[in-house]
Design a protein around this motif. Structure first.
Motif, PDB file in Angstrom:
ATOM      1  N   TYR A 114      17.202  30.711  13.113  1.00 43.22           N
ATOM      2  CA  TYR A 114      18.007  31.623  13.911  1.00 43.22           C
ATOM      3  C   TYR A 114      17.764  31.420  15.402  1.00 43.22           C
ATOM      4  CZ  TYR A 114      19.959  34.018   9.920  1.00 43.22           C
ATOM      5  OH  TYR A 114      20.680  34.313   8.791  1.00 43.22           O
ATOM      6  N   GLU A 115      16.585  31.003  15.778  1.00 41.67           N
ATOM      7  CA  GLU A 115      16.370  30.635  17.184  1.00 41.67           C
ATOM      8  C   GLU A 115      17.287  29.483  17.572  1.00 41.67           C
ATOM      9  OE1 GLU A 115      12.282  29.701  17.661  1.00 41.67           O
ATOM     10  OE2 GLU A 115      11.591  31.793  17.576  1.00 41.67           O
ATOM     11  N   TRP A 116      17.386  28.483  16.702  1.00 41.62           N
ATOM     12  CA  TRP A 116      18.252  27.335  16.986  1.00 41.62           C
ATOM     13  C   TRP A 116      19.732  27.748  16.992  1.00 41.62           C
ATOM     14  CZ3 TRP A 116      15.218  24.120  12.847  1.00 41.62           C
ATOM     15  CH2 TRP A 116      14.002  23.718  13.390  1.00 41.62           C
ATOM     16  N   LEU A 117      20.094  28.662  16.104  1.00 40.44           N
ATOM     17  CA  LEU A 117      21.495  29.088  16.035  1.00 40.44           C
ATOM     18  C   LEU A 117      21.901  29.841  17.303  1.00 40.44           C
ATOM     19  CD1 LEU A 117      21.904  30.259  12.325  1.00 40.44           C
ATOM     20  CD2 LEU A 117      22.546  28.088  13.367  1.00 40.44           C
ATOM     21  N   TYR A 118      21.037  30.721  17.779  1.00 40.66           N
ATOM     22  CA  TYR A 118      21.360  31.447  19.015  1.00 40.66           C
ATOM     23  C   TYR A 118      21.404  30.484  20.210  1.00 40.66           C
ATOM     24  CZ  TYR A 118      21.188  36.069  16.885  1.00 40.66           C
ATOM     25  OH  TYR A 118      21.467  37.186  16.126  1.00 40.66           O
ATOM     26  N   PHE A 143      23.625  38.225  13.373  1.00 38.31           N
ATOM     27  CA  PHE A 143      24.265  37.036  13.928  1.00 38.31           C
ATOM     28  C   PHE A 143      25.788  37.134  13.818  1.00 38.31           C
ATOM     29  CE2 PHE A 143      25.505  32.462  13.577  1.00 38.31           C
ATOM     30  CZ  PHE A 143      25.090  32.080  14.834  1.00 38.31           C
ATOM     31  N   GLU A 144      26.268  37.635  12.687  1.00 39.52           N
ATOM     32  CA  GLU A 144      27.716  37.833  12.518  1.00 39.52           C
ATOM     33  C   GLU A 144      28.250  38.845  13.524  1.00 39.52           C
ATOM     34  OE1 GLU A 144      29.586  37.105   8.192  1.00 39.52           O
ATOM     35  OE2 GLU A 144      28.217  38.791   8.318  1.00 39.52           O
ATOM     36  N   GLN A 145      27.526  39.928  13.744  1.00 43.20           N
ATOM     37  CA  GLN A 145      27.963  40.919  14.723  1.00 43.20           C
ATOM     38  C   GLN A 145      28.069  40.300  16.115  1.00 43.20           C
ATOM     39  OE1 GLN A 145      25.144  44.125  14.346  1.00 43.20           O
ATOM     40  NE2 GLN A 145      26.147  44.995  12.549  1.00 43.20           N
ATOM     41  N   ASN A 146      27.086  39.464  16.452  1.00 48.82           N
ATOM     42  CA  ASN A 146      27.124  38.773  17.737  1.00 48.82           C
ATOM     43  C   ASN A 146      28.351  37.867  17.832  1.00 48.82           C
ATOM     44  OD1 ASN A 146      26.236  36.019  19.256  1.00 48.82           O
ATOM     45  ND2 ASN A 146      25.297  37.772  20.267  1.00 48.82           N
ATOM     46  N   LEU A 147      28.653  37.161  16.744  1.00 48.12           N
ATOM     47  CA  LEU A 147      29.824  36.276  16.734  1.00 48.12           C
ATOM     48  C   LEU A 147      31.114  37.074  16.879  1.00 48.12           C
ATOM     49  CD1 LEU A 147      28.892  33.718  13.927  1.00 48.12           C
ATOM     50  CD2 LEU A 147      28.874  33.340  16.391  1.00 48.12           C
ATOM     51  N   HIS A 148      31.206  38.209  16.205  1.00 51.48           N
ATOM     52  CA  HIS A 148      32.416  39.045  16.328  1.00 51.48           C
ATOM     53  C   HIS A 148      32.587  39.567  17.754  1.00 51.48           C
ATOM     54  CE1 HIS A 148      34.436  39.330  12.499  1.00 51.48           C
ATOM     55  NE2 HIS A 148      33.289  39.480  11.861  1.00 51.48           N
ATOM     56  N   ILE A 152      31.560  28.001  14.026  1.00 51.39           N
ATOM     57  CA  ILE A 152      31.374  28.868  12.856  1.00 51.39           C
ATOM     58  C   ILE A 152      31.591  28.075  11.574  1.00 51.39           C
ATOM     59  CG2 ILE A 152      32.384  30.824  11.618  1.00 51.39           C
ATOM     60  CD1 ILE A 152      32.882  32.135  14.339  1.00 51.39           C
ATOM     61  N   THR A 153      32.586  27.205  11.581  1.00 54.52           N
ATOM     62  CA  THR A 153      32.867  26.400  10.389  1.00 54.52           C
ATOM     63  C   THR A 153      31.697  25.503  10.024  1.00 54.52           C
ATOM     64  OG1 THR A 153      35.232  26.417  10.929  1.00 54.52           O
ATOM     65  CG2 THR A 153      34.464  24.725   9.403  1.00 54.52           C
ATOM     66  N   THR A 155      30.181  42.709   3.812  1.00 56.77           N
ATOM     67  CA  THR A 155      29.866  41.712   4.834  1.00 56.77           C
ATOM     68  C   THR A 155      30.805  41.901   6.012  1.00 56.77           C
ATOM     69  OG1 THR A 155      31.411  40.046   4.005  1.00 56.77           O
ATOM     70  CG2 THR A 155      29.238  40.135   2.973  1.00 56.77           C
ATOM     71  N   LEU A 156      30.637  41.029   7.009  1.00 58.63           N
ATOM     72  CA  LEU A 156      31.498  41.067   8.187  1.00 58.63           C
ATOM     73  C   LEU A 156      32.568  39.984   8.134  1.00 58.63           C
ATOM     74  CD1 LEU A 156      28.860  41.803  10.970  1.00 58.63           C
ATOM     75  CD2 LEU A 156      30.405  43.392   9.845  1.00 58.63           C
ATOM     76  N   GLY A 157      32.675  39.295   7.013  1.00 55.88           N
ATOM     77  CA  GLY A 157      33.806  38.419   6.781  1.00 55.88           C
ATOM     78  C   GLY A 157      33.702  37.010   7.313  1.00 55.88           C
ATOM     79  N   ILE A 158      32.615  36.653   8.002  1.00 50.08           N
ATOM     80  CA  ILE A 158      32.512  35.304   8.560  1.00 50.08           C
ATOM     81  C   ILE A 158      31.844  34.352   7.573  1.00 50.08           C
ATOM     82  CG2 ILE A 158      31.522  33.928  10.431  1.00 50.08           C
ATOM     83  CD1 ILE A 158      31.837  36.230  12.284  1.00 50.08           C
ATOM     84  N   PHE A 159      30.782  34.816   6.912  1.00 43.71           N
ATOM     85  CA  PHE A 159      30.055  33.956   5.968  1.00 43.71           C
ATOM     86  C   PHE A 159      29.984  34.618   4.592  1.00 43.71           C
ATOM     87  CE2 PHE A 159      28.084  33.273  10.221  1.00 43.71           C
ATOM     88  CZ  PHE A 159      28.503  31.967  10.424  1.00 43.71           C
ATOM     89  N   PRO A 160      31.098  34.900   3.943  1.00 38.94           N
ATOM     90  CA  PRO A 160      31.038  35.592   2.637  1.00 38.94           C
ATOM     91  C   PRO A 160      30.338  34.772   1.563  1.00 38.94           C
ATOM     92  CG  PRO A 160      33.263  34.793   3.088  1.00 38.94           C
ATOM     93  CD  PRO A 160      32.476  34.595   4.338  1.00 38.94           C
TER      94      PRO A 160
END
Length: 736
Positions: free
Chosen positions: A400-404, A479-484, A423-424, A534-539
């Motif tokens: 998650y450090e790398w993802l951010y 992470f999904e919330q941040n992306l949204h 995201i894809t 979920t938030l719909g990005i990574f179901p």
């Protein structure tokens, strides 16, 4: 008495009487008279009666005067009506006369208008002939001025020639004369151009203003501005080459942009004085210069990327240089109160950002390569389950450090224009990390029953695995919330890109790309609305996580059930001994039977389970609690998690015991009694734990204890499957 108050619009009788009464009393006091109310009333009533008589007399006299004057008024009104009729008749006659005069004079007026038009044309022709007579002289004077390089004289004669050309517009050969004038303008421009270039190169404002007046007089000020831009672009092109030669790989672009900003700020004031307040020329220079730089910015950057191992860092530096340049440019425009035309603002934005769009398209591939390389370092096989679980904790944190960091790079390099593509590719990155969980899960499963690993240690590892999975899911949700949040911000920026007065990279997107990006964002927003858990990005990632949680929980139960399975596997019906009293048909009392050793061992194991589970689950961490609730809904109850897990173990234990019993083929009477004693013992152990055997095991106990002659009656309400199985074991003949 004040009679005038009676005619006031706000007259109040009571107030008027009170006021007059006070005055009456004051006067009597001064005169020493009486001040009785009756005297006041008599006095004022008498005065009012006198006033009324005067009013009646005046009204009567006015009425008599009106009546006597009515015949005269009626006579004057009749006379006035006759005069009005006569006036109307005269006006009608006059209107008819005017119409007749207009009909008679209309042709004369049209003739006068034609004569006036002819006169104007004759006057214009006369002036054209006069100018034609002086045309040759002007041409000769112009030729003489060109021979003497007299720019001022040439400019004056050329101005006169333009005026003469306008006067000769009616004469034949106007097109040829127009061509002659344009040729003279070209010659004048060619004659002045070396000096123009020199004064622009030297920033000589006085000389530049002199040539601005000349070019303005011959209506060629745009050509002068082109000379200005050409000179400035040549200067800035030389600075570009010098900047590249300084070998500042990461900073060459920001250094050059700083030079452009300084140059632009100097030229804004200079151009404002030269071109009568036109401050847009320096910005037009930038718009024309940047796409024409040699070597091009993208070509030089590509060369640097080929030789660098830190490609994303390089792109970040160049992207920051672009955005910093635009930020300072917008600030300069705002401070100078300069509003660029829409077309120039877009042209300038494209000049700054257009070259970088190819790197925006390449960014996802570069980011995927870097993330894949980083994740590859996490895919290591650990020797022991404890090392594997600890490795998962560290790998989740690092991932998650790398993802951010990747999201930050996406914002810096692409202004989040590549966020949907990022995201894809993140789906693949998450799947690779989940393979780590699957690998560790298999390692925990293989360690089950291994002599090298104690069950209680393995239980701790499975709990740590569950906690790590919950941590992964919690961080995934954040992470999904941040992306949204970033998708919503990007959607707003794309929607306002054409309405803002500043230069942005979003203005440089073509309509198709912008529409496609907006549709992708809307799709993610719609999925967020439709998703429940979920938030719909990574179901799919959430589904895989749920599977890993469930399987790890099953491994936890398997760890706790393994000793029970070992003891249950040892349960066999007692061998039939010919000397045994039970085999000879003598019934022994059930209290003489003791539980089998395997059952007592299971009971002792179950009684010791709480002391092993409570340290782990008495006060579970929020993450472990969350993981357990995702595995089984029973953990959401308001009871300790240790009790829930113990109940699940007991439930499985009963099912295993039941299955073991149903595998028995034949069950003598004494063996049936022994089994019933074993089940009763297990039931008493569970009662001490606050639990009970399941319904099927309870029915088996009833069927085992039932006498053969009462079997049918006592089996009422039991499952038919169990009734048949136990009857066959006990070899009880059915009476049905």
């Amino acid at each position: 008495m004040d009679i005038s108050a009676l005619s006031e619009p706000n007259f109040s009788p009571a107030e008027w009487i009170n006021t007059n009464y006070k005055k009456y009393v004051e006067e009597n006091v001064k005169q020493g008279g009486e001040k009785t109310a009756s005297a006041f009333i008599q006095s004022y009533v008498a005065k009012l009666q006198l006033y009324v008589q005067q009013v009646n007399y005046a009204v009567e006299e006015s009425s008599q005067q009106v009546v006597s004057s009515m015949p005269r008024i009626a006579k004057e009104a009749a006379t006035l009506q006759r005069d009005v009729q006569e006036l109307q008749e005269k006006m009608l006659a006059m209107r008819q006369e005017v119409a007749a005069v207009q009909d008679e004079t209309g042709e004369c007026m049209a003739t006068l208008e034609r004569l006036n038009t002819l006169q104007s044309k004759l006057q214009a022709a006369k002036e054209s002939l006069q100018e034609s007579d002086g045309w040759g002289n002007l041409l000769a004077e112009l030729e003489d001025g060109f021979e003497r390089n007299d720019l001022k004289g040439i400019c004056e004669k050329l101005t006169a020639l333009q005026k003469s050309l306008q006067a000769q517009e009616q004469l034949a050969g106007h097109a040829e004369r127009l061509t002659q004038v344009e040729d003279f303008k070209n010659r004048l421009e060619a004659l002045a151009s070396p000096n123009v270039v020199q004064c622009f190169a030297e920033s000589n404002l006085e000389q530049a203003q002199h040539y601005a007046d000349i070019f303005d007089s011959i209506q060629r000020l745009p050509q002068l501005q082109q000379y200005y831009r050409a000179v400035q672009k040549n200067v800035l092109q030389q600075q570009w080459k010098q900047t590249l030669e300084q070998q500042q790989q990461q900073h060459f672009l920001s250094l050059y942009y700083d030079q452009l900003l300084e140059h632009c700020q100097r030229q804004v004031k200079w151009c404002s004085q030269l071109f009568s307040g036109d401050q847009t020329q320096p910005f037009l220079v930038l718009a024309e210069l940047l796409p024409a730089l040699q070597p091009a910015r993208d070509v030089h950057i590509l060369q640097l990327l080929k030789t660098s191992n830190e490609r994303l860092e390089l792109l970040s530096a160049f992207a920051q240089a672009n955005h910093s340049f635009v930020l300072h440019l917008n600030s300069s425009l705002e401070q100078s109160h300069i509003i660029l035309p829409e077309h120039l603002k877009r042209q300038l934005g494209e000049a700054i950002f257009e070259y970088f769009h190819k790197f925006v398209q390449q960014y996802p591939r570069l980011e995927e390569t870097q993330l894949s390389t980083q994740v590859d370092r996490l895919l290591s096989n650990q020797a022991t389950p404890s090392d594997a679980v600890r490795h998962l904790v560290d790998s989740t944190r690092k991932l998650y450090e790398w993802l951010y960091e990747a999201c930050t790079r996406c914002s810096v390099i692409t202004s989040d224009l590549a966020l949907c593509k990022l995201i894809t590719l993140l789906n693949g990155i998450f799947k690779r990390q989940l393979e780590n969980f699957g690998r560790t899960q298999r390692q925990l499963s293989l360690s089950l029953g291994s002599p090298k690993t104690e069950n209680w240690s393995l239980l701790q590892y499975t709990m740590s695995q569950l906690q790590c999975l919950a941590d992964f899911q919690m961080q995934l949700n954040q992470f999904e919330q941040n992306l949204h949040t970033r998708l919503d911000a990007l959607d707003g920026k794309l929607g306002k890109s054409t309405d803002r007065h500043i230069i942005t990279i979003y203005q440089t997107l073509d309509q198709a790309t912008s529409k496609q990006l907006i549709n992708s964002i809307k799709d993610y927003q719609q999925k967020k609305t439709e998703a429940s858990e979920t938030l719909g990005i990574f179901p799919q990632i959430y589904a895989t996580l749920k599977t890993h949680l469930t399987e790890t929980h099953e491994i936890t139960l398997s760890v706790l059930l393994q000793p029970i399975e070992v003891h249950l596997s040892q349960i066999r019906p007692p061998a039939v001994d010919g000397n045994n009293m039970a085999s000879s048909g003598i019934d022994m009392p059930s209290f003489s039977f003791a539980p089998q050793e395997s059952i007592t061992q299971i009971g002792q194991y179950l009684l010791t389970l709480p002391q092993h589970l409570e340290p782990l689950l008495l006060s579970p961490s929020p993450l472990l609690k969350q993981a357990l609730e995702l595995c089984n809904i029973k953990y959401t109850q308001a009871i300790p998690c240790a009790d829930v897990l113990l109940s699940l173990v007991v439930e499985q234990c009963c099912l295993l015991y039941q299955a073991q019993i149903l595998q028995i083929k034949s069950l003598p009477s004494s063996a049936a009694t022994q089994l019933s004693v074993d089940i009763e013992y297990l039931s008493s152990v569970l009662e001490e734990l606050g639990l009970s055997i399941n319904q099927q095991l309870s029915q088996i106990l009833t069927l085992l204890k039932a006498a053969p002659d009462q079997y049918l009656a006592l089996s009422a309400g039991c499952e038919p499957r169990l009734v048949t199985a136990i009857r066959q074991m006990r070899n009880i003949i059915s009476t049905q």
